[in-house]
Design an enzyme around this catalytic site. Structure first.
Site, PDB file in Angstrom:
ATOM      1  N   ASP A  65      -9.301 -16.334 -16.632  1.00  0.00           N
ATOM      2  CA  ASP A  65     -10.216 -16.532 -15.587  1.00  0.00           C
ATOM      3  C   ASP A  65     -11.273 -17.795 -15.884  1.00  0.00           C
ATOM      4  OD1 ASP A  65     -10.848 -16.022 -12.673  1.00  0.00           O
ATOM      5  OD2 ASP A  65     -12.732 -15.846 -13.410  1.00  0.00           O
TER       6      ASP A  65
ATOM      7  N   ASP B  21      -1.855  -1.079  -3.908  1.00  0.00           N
ATOM      8  CA  ASP B  21      -2.244  -0.241  -5.077  1.00  0.00           C
ATOM      9  C   ASP B  21      -1.092  -0.416  -6.052  1.00  0.00           C
ATOM     10  OD1 ASP B  21      -0.248   1.455  -4.039  1.00  0.00           O
ATOM     11  OD2 ASP B  21      -1.819   2.319  -2.783  1.00  0.00           O
TER      12      ASP B  21
ATOM     13  N   HIS C   6      -4.212 -17.001  -5.258  1.00  0.00           N
ATOM     14  CA  HIS C   6      -5.211 -16.387  -4.259  1.00  0.00           C
ATOM     15  C   HIS C   6      -6.345 -17.180  -4.017  1.00  0.00           C
ATOM     16  CE1 HIS C   6      -6.602 -15.947  -8.329  1.00  0.00           C
ATOM     17  NE2 HIS C   6      -7.916 -15.538  -7.843  1.00  0.00           N
ATOM     18  N   ASP C   7      -6.565 -18.321  -4.493  1.00  0.00           N
ATOM     19  CA  ASP C   7      -7.741 -19.007  -4.069  1.00  0.00           C
ATOM     20  C   ASP C   7      -7.386 -20.235  -3.372  1.00  0.00           C
ATOM     21  OD1 ASP C   7      -9.352 -17.388  -5.562  1.00  0.00           O
ATOM     22  OD2 ASP C   7      -9.014 -18.663  -7.488  1.00  0.00           O
TER      23      ASP C   7
ATOM     24  N   ASN D  17      -0.195   4.585  -0.660  1.00  0.00           N
ATOM     25  CA  ASN D  17      -1.192   5.812   0.108  1.00  0.00           C
ATOM     26  C   ASN D  17      -1.646   5.768   1.250  1.00  0.00           C
ATOM     27  OD1 ASN D  17      -3.122   4.086  -0.936  1.00  0.00           O
ATOM     28  ND2 ASN D  17      -4.061   5.634  -2.079  1.00  0.00           N
TER      29      ASN D  17
ATOM     30  N   ASP E  21      -4.955 -10.072 -15.972  1.00  0.00           N
ATOM     31  CA  ASP E  21      -6.069 -11.111 -15.868  1.00  0.00           C
ATOM     32  C   ASP E  21      -7.142 -10.779 -16.709  1.00  0.00           C
ATOM     33  OD1 ASP E  21      -7.722 -13.072 -14.116  1.00  0.00           O
ATOM     34  OD2 ASP E  21      -6.437 -12.829 -12.705  1.00  0.00           O
TER      35      ASP E  21
ATOM     36  N   ASP F 146      -4.033   3.798   2.923  1.00  0.00           N
ATOM     37  CA  ASP F 146      -5.485   3.785   2.768  1.00  0.00           C
ATOM     38  C   ASP F 146      -5.791   1.981   3.364  1.00  0.00           C
ATOM     39  OD1 ASP F 146      -5.137   2.578   0.562  1.00  0.00           O
ATOM     40  OD2 ASP F 146      -6.616   3.207  -0.540  1.00  0.00           O
TER      41      ASP F 146
ATOM     42  N   GLU G 299      -7.150 -20.536 -16.717  1.00  0.00           N
ATOM     43  CA  GLU G 299      -7.442 -21.116 -15.440  1.00  0.00           C
ATOM     44  C   GLU G 299      -8.652 -22.031 -16.060  1.00  0.00           C
ATOM     45  OE1 GLU G 299      -9.162 -20.457 -11.217  1.00  0.00           O
ATOM     46  OE2 GLU G 299     -10.065 -19.635 -13.016  1.00  0.00           O
TER      47      GLU G 299
ATOM     48  N   ASP H  71       0.734  -1.276   0.070  1.00  0.00           N
ATOM     49  CA  ASP H  71       0.172  -0.147   0.010  1.00  0.00           C
ATOM     50  C   ASP H  71       0.723   1.305  -0.173  1.00  0.00           C
ATOM     51  OD1 ASP H  71      -1.720   1.935   0.620  1.00  0.00           O
ATOM     52  OD2 ASP H  71      -2.323   1.448   2.493  1.00  0.00           O
TER      53      ASP H  71
HETATM   54  C1  NOJ Z   1     -11.258 -17.819 -10.420  1.00  0.00           C
HETATM   55  C2  NOJ Z   1     -10.651 -16.765  -9.717  1.00  0.00           C
HETATM   56  O1  NOJ Z   1      -9.343 -17.076  -9.405  1.00  0.00           O
HETATM   57  C3  NOJ Z   1     -11.125 -16.515  -8.294  1.00  0.00           C
HETATM   58  O2  NOJ Z   1     -10.542 -15.710  -7.474  1.00  0.00           O
HETATM   59  C4  NOJ Z   1     -12.831 -16.144  -8.787  1.00  0.00           C
HETATM   60  O3  NOJ Z   1     -13.473 -16.171  -7.464  1.00  0.00           O
HETATM   61  C5  NOJ Z   1     -13.592 -16.955  -9.696  1.00  0.00           C
HETATM   62  N1  NOJ Z   1     -12.737 -17.295 -10.676  1.00  0.00           N
HETATM   63  C6  NOJ Z   1     -14.642 -16.179 -10.289  1.00  0.00           C
HETATM   64  O4  NOJ Z   1     -14.176 -15.094 -10.993  1.00  0.00           O
END
Ligand code: NOJ
Length: 564
Positions: free
Chosen positions: A199, A29, A333-334, A23, A98, A25, A257, A21
């Site tokens: 995605d 960013d 991130h999932d 700035n 993405d 908040d 993905e 971050d």
């Molecule tokens: C896969 C993404 O990696 C995930 O974070 C997202 O929630 C779903 N697709 C829906 O876009």
């Protein structure tokens, strides 16, 4: 096999909201990313993949886009983005953006128009249907719990959303929609980006008529409808069109993905002659510690076996060899943090984090590193559901605890083990306030272990996970055999040690990884003359052993090379 920059490079995934971050908040960013480019260059990665930075109401942290050509205000401006791209290229790194086009946000202008009336010119940009007998048009369950349909009062019809109700699916049957997507891709490629991570791209084509899913879970009202939208009937056709109208005119990489994809599909999608993507993200190895077909789906928690991991990885390695190309990852991130999931984050934090890196990054494919993985960031446990931010977690909790009265402790446990927020806590830069991520309270809590696990501390420690990652990246880069070589698994049944070899034009490498907290005598197959081999890297100080038996310490990993 063709040489390509994206085969030789290592990708680093940035989750912008949690990276840095600039700035104050509490939200990461673009300028924050630019400030850390020297860090990333020093780590040795070549390609940065940014999770979505487009305008979005953030129902699903940017995976719900309301304007594909604008930057999210919280992240900065288009000028910040352009400056970041310039700085990335100056350092001879590349940028992958993405691409989220299975669905948009319900706040996208297209959907705002679409929902107004049945004869609106944008109506057919989305998938609208009448209800059936006072219920949804079909029985599909959404990825994030509940029905995949939502009723819209204004026109008395339902719209399809495979993810949250704020993520309506785009109608790819509509040629205009496809044209909008290709134009938008060209807009970003004209700005100079180097690729797309796409995605859930293999969900864009749905079976005509949108038939009911087979009832596989009698206790659930809604059913998994994958058979009607995973690798759907027109998927390859759409992707070929996308290549014709956009991708093939630029030197870019693509990674799709692709949930539920099997090695045969992966080989077809990435085939050097007839494929449509540079590589895909497969999920087989991410489902190894659960039972995705069960009622709990991704939330089920099961012990996993190393032999199964070998079977999965080897299937992917051999199915794509000489045809397509693999992506290699343990985190994103999932997913939960890999050291907590497959290693030992308590007693052998350092050793197991390094071992895991060695094990997956030296297979055939492009390695991906998720932010914080390079310092061994771990899973987190927040006491209260209120501290979680992820819509998937909240939908699951509400359905199970609030609606069905399931045991709260049990559901919290599944969230501790599988929840996506494990990967989304702020990057741990130092032991200062908020882990050096921000001067203000971050949008999601920092993992309390930031005082001992952070970049600054690891930069100062020669033996750190971070320094090991740097060395490992160099070793791979300096040896073609580790990039392009074929892969052979050793000892498929062994539940303790994962060993494999790579081979290219008389050059041979051996990778050995002890997945246990015990010392193990491992005898190397005669096919690899370990006594004559040069040791390339390892996560313990090197020792000379007699004969072909390696005395492996807990979570030890080693790499050897011979030229014949
Ligand atoms: C896969 C993404 O990696 C995930 O974070 C997202 O929630 C779903 N697709 C829906 O876009």
């Amino acid at each position: 096999m063709e040489r390509k920059w994206w085969k030789e490079g290592v990708v680093y995934q940035v989750y912008p909201r949690s990276f840095n971050d600039s700035n104050g908040d509490g939200i990461g960013d673009l300028r924050g990313i630019t400030q850390k480019l020297d860090y990333l260059k020093d780590l040795g990665v070549d390609i940065l993949w940014l999770s979505p930075v487009y305008e979005s109401p953030n129902d699903d942290n940017g995976y719900d886009i309301s304007n594909y050509r604008a930057i999210m205000e919280e992240f900065g401006t288009m000028e910040d983005w352009e400056n970041m791209l310039e700085e990335i290229h100056k350092r001879e790194m590349r940028l992958v953006m993405d691409l989220v086009v299975n669905h948009s946000s319900d706040e996208h202008a297209w959907f705002q128009e679409s929902r107004k009336s049945k004869d609106n010119p944008y109506r057919d940009y989305y998938i609208w249907r009448d209800g059936k007998n006072g219920a949804e048009p079909n029985n599909w369950v959404s990825f994030f719990s509940g029905s995949a349909w939502d009723y819209d009062e204004a026109t008395g019809q339902y719209y399809l959303h495979l993810f949250t109700d704020k993520q309506p699916d785009l109608n790819w049957e509509n040629e205009q929609v496809r044209q909008e997507v290709y134009d938008m891709m060209n807009f970003w490629m004209d700005k100079g980006i180097d690729g797309f991570r796409m995605d859930v791209i293999n969900l864009i084509s749905k079976t005509p008529g949108l038939p009911n899913a087979e009832v596989t879970n009698k206790d659930n009202k809604y059913q998994w409808g994958g058979e009607h939208f995973v690798n759907g009937p027109r998927f390859m056709e759409f992707m070929n069109e996308m290549n014709e109208q956009a991708l093939k005119h630029y030197d870019v990489m693509t990674v799709g993905e692709t949930p539920m994809v099997k090695p045969e599909d992966g080989a077809a999608f990435t085939d050097e002659e007839s494929g449509v993507l540079s590589m895909v993200f497969q999920f087989d190895h991410m489902e190894i510690d659960g039972d995705p077909g069960s009622q709990e789906g991704k939330w089920s928690v099961k012990p996993w076996k190393l032999s199964k991991m070998k079977e999965i990885m080897t299937d992917w390695q051999t199915s794509l060899n000489g045809k397509g190309w693999n992506s290699l990852y343990l985190e994103n991130h999932d997913q939960p943090r890999s050291v907590s999931r497959f290693g030992d984050a308590e007693e052998y934090h350092k050793e197991s984090a390094k071992m895991l890196a060695t094990f997956y990054q030296l297979m055939q494919g492009t390695p991906y590193i998720y932010q914080g993985q390079e310092i061994g960031m771990t899973n987190v446990q927040f006491d209260s559901i209120e501290d979680y931010r992820d819509v998937e977690i909240h939908n699951w909790y509400n359905e199970q605890v609030t609606e069905r009265g399931k045991d709260k402790q049990e559901i919290m446990h599944s969230i501790f083990v599988k929840g996506r927020d494990n990967a989304r806590t702020p990057m741990q830069w130092s032991d200062e306030n908020y882990a050096g991520f921000s001067d203000a309270e971050p949008w999601i809590k920092v993992n309390p272990n930031y005082t001992s696990i952070n970049v600054k501390q690891q930069q100062e420690d020669e033996e750190s996970i971070l320094n090991y990652y740097k060395e490992l990246i160099k070793v791979r880069k300096n040896h073609d055999v580790l990039i392009y070589g074929s892969y052979q698994l050793l000892d498929p049944e062994d539940e303790q040690v994962y060993a494999y070899t790579r081979e290219l034009d008389g050059d041979k490498a051996l990778i050995v990884a002890n997945f246990t907290n015990e010392a193990i005598d491992y005898s190397v197959s005669e096919s690899f003359p370990v006594e004559q081999a040069e040791r390339l890297i390892g996560n313990y100080p090197s020792e000379q052993e007699e004969g072909g038996t390696l005395q492996l310490k807990p979570y030890e990993a080693r790499v050897y090379r011979v030229q014949t």
